[in-house]
Design an enzyme around this catalytic site. Structure first.
Site, PDB file in Angstrom:
ATOM      1  CG  HIS B  63      77.911 103.551  72.771  1.00  0.00           C
ATOM      2  ND1 HIS B  63      77.592 105.158  73.543  1.00  0.00           N
ATOM      3  CD2 HIS B  63      78.823 103.129  72.602  1.00  0.00           C
ATOM      4  CE1 HIS B  63      79.142 104.911  73.722  1.00  0.00           C
ATOM      5  NE2 HIS B  63      80.570 104.117  72.660  1.00  0.00           N
ATOM      6  CG  LEU B  64      72.883 100.148  77.131  1.00  0.00           C
ATOM      7  CD1 LEU B  64      72.408 100.055  78.557  1.00  0.00           C
ATOM      8  CD2 LEU B  64      72.773  98.577  76.856  1.00  0.00           C
ATOM      9  CG  ASN B 281      86.268 108.041  64.972  1.00  0.00           C
ATOM     10  OD1 ASN B 281      87.231 107.385  65.231  1.00  0.00           O
ATOM     11  ND2 ASN B 281      85.335 109.429  65.694  1.00  0.00           N
ATOM     12  CG  ASP B 308      82.709 101.242  71.171  1.00  0.00           C
ATOM     13  OD1 ASP B 308      81.782 102.707  71.297  1.00  0.00           O
ATOM     14  OD2 ASP B 308      83.227 102.618  70.139  1.00  0.00           O
ATOM     15  CG  HIS B 312      74.284 105.086  64.391  1.00  0.00           C
ATOM     16  ND1 HIS B 312      73.698 105.361  65.584  1.00  0.00           N
ATOM     17  CD2 HIS B 312      75.358 104.055  64.960  1.00  0.00           C
ATOM     18  CE1 HIS B 312      75.050 105.695  65.689  1.00  0.00           C
ATOM     19  NE2 HIS B 312      76.380 104.700  65.476  1.00  0.00           N
TER      20      HIS B 312
END
Lengths: 318, 428
Positions: B63-64, B281, B308, B312
């Site tokens: 996730h970029l 998750n 993954d 954050h």
């Protein structure tokens, strides 16, 4: 074999029963027995915590536990501050850590935390200097409740060892059952739990209990029956059909109580839902020690505060 | 003419069944020669003595966060983290804002990636418009713009009907549909693996069955459609069984496993006293699941490893466990975490390790890398199999530090990353 009391508590926090050794539990209960006597004096106050500041940080509704802590703190001569979520910075979106850091800037010695999320007291213990006392964290633990329950049982039955204690109700959402199973099994009691299978958490037995679905099997021959409040506010849909059916299958009625030993104690951490998990005839009957639990709650909380402040198992003097 | 000569390394390339001491000459960004004792007076020389020289590692699940969540990560910071972690290419998930569900966003991502100039970036487009799970996104347009697969990652494709149609439609382009397998009604606001640890901690559990129900559904739909299904971040023994059965039947089902699901169990939540960097998750599973996953990687049921990588902001994670977002970063720890566990501890052959990080991801997503054959793009990962070092989040290139591996001492770190013949990372 009787558990020997530890000389003092290892941690400066009380985050749960799980981190306590049997000796530490014994120490708290022995100290609490001595604290009971203070309530019977004409002047119900000792100077043990004079000059200490306690913040009661209650971020979830509570009457009994908050008052009980406050009475305990006052009897030990501590200065107390009460903080609740409504009307506070929490409602303005302040994070728990920021709230606690701001309170800590006023240099309290203890923070008594009631919080709806499991692990909230552990989070504060990582960042604050004050001693943290868990007064109930979500569905995790409620250590002082288990301690006051144990004290109540011990006062009637002399010891916890070898007793059969049945705990019945919503096991999934109960912090009381978790703390009680951990404490009672650690102190040598046999703990049986029962509840609707849809409210039995996975791996419950690993806490130290036998799991039953039918409450009759759990309470047969028991020395103590502890009823849990069915937490109507925590239920999702579909956990069990109706309150009516719940009463049918899981309420402690006079008939069911006959399955237990004649001198079986009836306990409930409160607040009760009369006519849901407990019949009034039992709640108010001769075997009920429900109000004694409340009285003992003050003594246990005094003991915890006193010991965490560095007190020893020696008699409390004024 | 730019020339690079990588000397004295141990070249491990499963695409050519190579594992031997060779020198590699790179000319104009492509592999030009592989041979013993090469010399080239005009080439810049890299001494790879003691290092493993492998085709560039590819992380197919990253996730970029850009566009939309640049405070967590940007394409520039994320790809800088990737090359520092030994990766020459990443596939990025579409749950950005706006969602990558149309060719304009796909092109934007590719433009930003080129500007950053770190590693190759292959966008994965959304299966459904806005990730809403209702209607198909313009898959063909996105493929034309450069998308290499489709996923509603972060969420499952909940509707079996939509999943069926997406799989059928993907046959047009022969690209995989990547599913985040989770039945949300079974997850039911859970925050960690359902089991004895969650019960003791009082945290709401996510049952293994929530994942397995969806993996089995996808296997059935793979059979129905003949399309390619790639199971993202597979984490349970039962899900692995489903994939095993699908492969035995010859279905086009592949799967990836993350380093954290292999190296940690749900006990980490208890041991760290509710550290929100153990919340992701799917959740960290119990020991029996983890053991099954390790066996699945060793026996080849698991096709590839993927991080993954889910950055954050620290403020988002510094809250009660229930309130923290799911996800951990992984790009800068993935290689040593998996090398330490799989190669050092479980004696996995290096060629299998390289296959999991390079050959197989390239094959599943039909990417140009994954091989050191003459003429292939000169994307290389150089590993130091003997280097031991401690994970220091404060040194991360990623904008976020939410790792569960802080302070871990690990063996087997990337030493150099080369993309298109250009050294983009060299461990200092």
């Amino acid at each position: 074999m009787t558990v020997k009391a530890a000389p003092s508590l290892k941690s400066r926090h009380l985050l749960g029963i799980d981190p306590l050794s049997p000796g530490e539990i014994q120490l708290i209960l022995d100290t609490a027995e001595q604290m009971r006597e203070i309530a019977k004096r004409p002047i119900k106050k000792v100077p043990a915590l004079r000059g200490k500041t306690v913040v009661n940080l209650f971020l979830e509704p509570s009457t009994r536990t908050r008052f009980s802590f406050e009475v305990a703190e006052k009897r030990l001569s501590a200065d107390t501050l009460n903080f609740s979520a409504s009307g506070s910075s929490v409602e303005k979106g302040e994070t728990l850590v920021d709230t606690a850091r701001n309170l800590e800037a006023m240099e309290p010695d203890f923070i008594v935390l009631r919080h709806p999320q499991p692990g909230a007291p552990h989070m504060l213990a990582k960042v604050l200097q004050a001693s943290i006392i868990n007064a109930g964290d979500g569905t995790h633990e409620h250590p002082t409740q288990a301690l006051l329950d144990a004290l109540t049982i011990r006062l009637h039955k002399k010891t916890l060892e070898g007793l059969v204690v049945a705990i019945v109700g919503d096991l999934q959402h109960s912090r009381v059952v978790r703390s009680n199973v951990l404490l009672l099994s650690r102190m040598g009691a046999t703990v049986r739990v029962a509840g609707p299978p849809s409210l039995v958490p996975v791996g419950m037995e690993s806490l130290g209990c036998q799991v039953f679905y039918r409450m009759e099997e759990a309470i047969r021959g028991a020395d103590v029956v502890m009823m849990l409040r069915i937490q109507l506010e925590r239920q999702e849909r579909m956990n069990f059909p109706t309150v009516r059916e719940y009463y049918d299958l899981f309420a402690l009625t006079p008939e069911r109580l006959k399955l237990a030993k004649k001198d079986c104690l009836v306990m409930h951490p409160g607040p009760m839902n009369r006519g849901v998990e407990i019949d009034s005839r039992v709640a108010d009957g001769p075997q009920s020690v429900i109000l004694e639990q409340v009285t003992n709650g003050v003594a246990v909380r005094m003991a915890v505060l006193y010991l965490l402040a560095g007190g020893s198992g020696e008699p409390v003097t004024d | 003419m730019s020339r690079l000569l990588i000397k004295n390394g141990r070249v491990v390339d499963p695409s050519q069944k190579l594992d031997e001491g060779l020198d590699i000459l790179v000319v104009e960004g492509k592999i030009a020669r592989l041979a013993e004792r090469l010399a080239d007076p005009n080439a810049q020389v890299v001494d790879a003595t003691g290092l493993v020289v492998a085709p560039g590692f590819i992380d197919v699940h990253v996730h970029l966060r850009e566009p939309g969540f640049e405070y967590k990560e940007t394409i520039s910071s994320g790809t800088a983290a990737a090359v520092a972690g030994g990766f020459t290419a990443v596939c990025c998930m579409p749950n950005t804002n706006p969602v990558n569900d149309n060719p304009a966003v796909t092109e934007y991502i590719l433009t930003r990636a080129r500007e950053a100039g770190n590693c190759r970036v292959y966008p994965i487009g959304a299966v459904s418009k806005g990730l809403a799970g209702e209607e198909l996104a313009e898959m063909g347009e996105m493929v034309r713009a450069g998308a290499v697969g489709f996923s509603d990652d972060g969420k499952p494709v909940h509707s079996a009907y939509l999943m069926r149609r997406a799989l059928e439609y993907s046959l047009l382009f022969d690209v995989p549909v990547v599913d985040h397998c989770e039945e949300p009604t079974l997850t039911a606001r859970g925050v960690m693996h359902e089991g004895a640890v969650a019960t003791r901690l009082g945290l709401r559990g996510i049952p293994a069955a929530a994942e397995e129900v969806m993996v089995w559904r996808d296997v059935v739909l793979a059979q129905l459609t003949g399309a390619r299904v790639h199971i993202a971040h597979l984490s349970t023994a039962g899900a692995l069984e489903a994939v095993r059965l699908a492969k035995a039947r010859g279905l086009k089902v592949t799967c990836e496993v993350t380093p954290h699901h292999l190296a940690l169990t749900d006990q980490a939540v208890a041991e760290t006293q509710y550290d929100t960097n153990t919340k992701m998750n799917p959740p960290l599973r119990s020991a029996e699941h983890v053991q099954a996953l390790v066996e699945g990687v060793l026996d080849g049921t698991v096709d590839c490893l993927a991080t993954d990588h889910a950055p954050h902001h620290a403020d988002e994670k510094n809250v009660e466990f229930d309130h923290a977002p799911f996800g951990v970063v992984g790009l800068e720890t993935a290689v040593p975490v998996t090398f330490d566990l799989l190669v050092a501890k479980h004696r996995m052959p290096l060629s299998r390790f390289v296959a999991c990080w390079s050959t197989n991801p390239a094959r599943i997503f039909r990417l140009p890398g994954g091989s050191l054959k003459v003429g292939a793009p000169a994307d290389l990962t150089l590993l130091d199999p003997e280097q031991r070092a401690t994970v220091k989040p404060e040194k991360f290139r990623s904008k976020s530090r939410n790792t569960p591996f802080a302070g871990r001492r690990l063996r087997g770190w990337p030493a150099m990353t080369i993309v298109g013949g250009r050294v983009v990372f060299r461990r200092g």
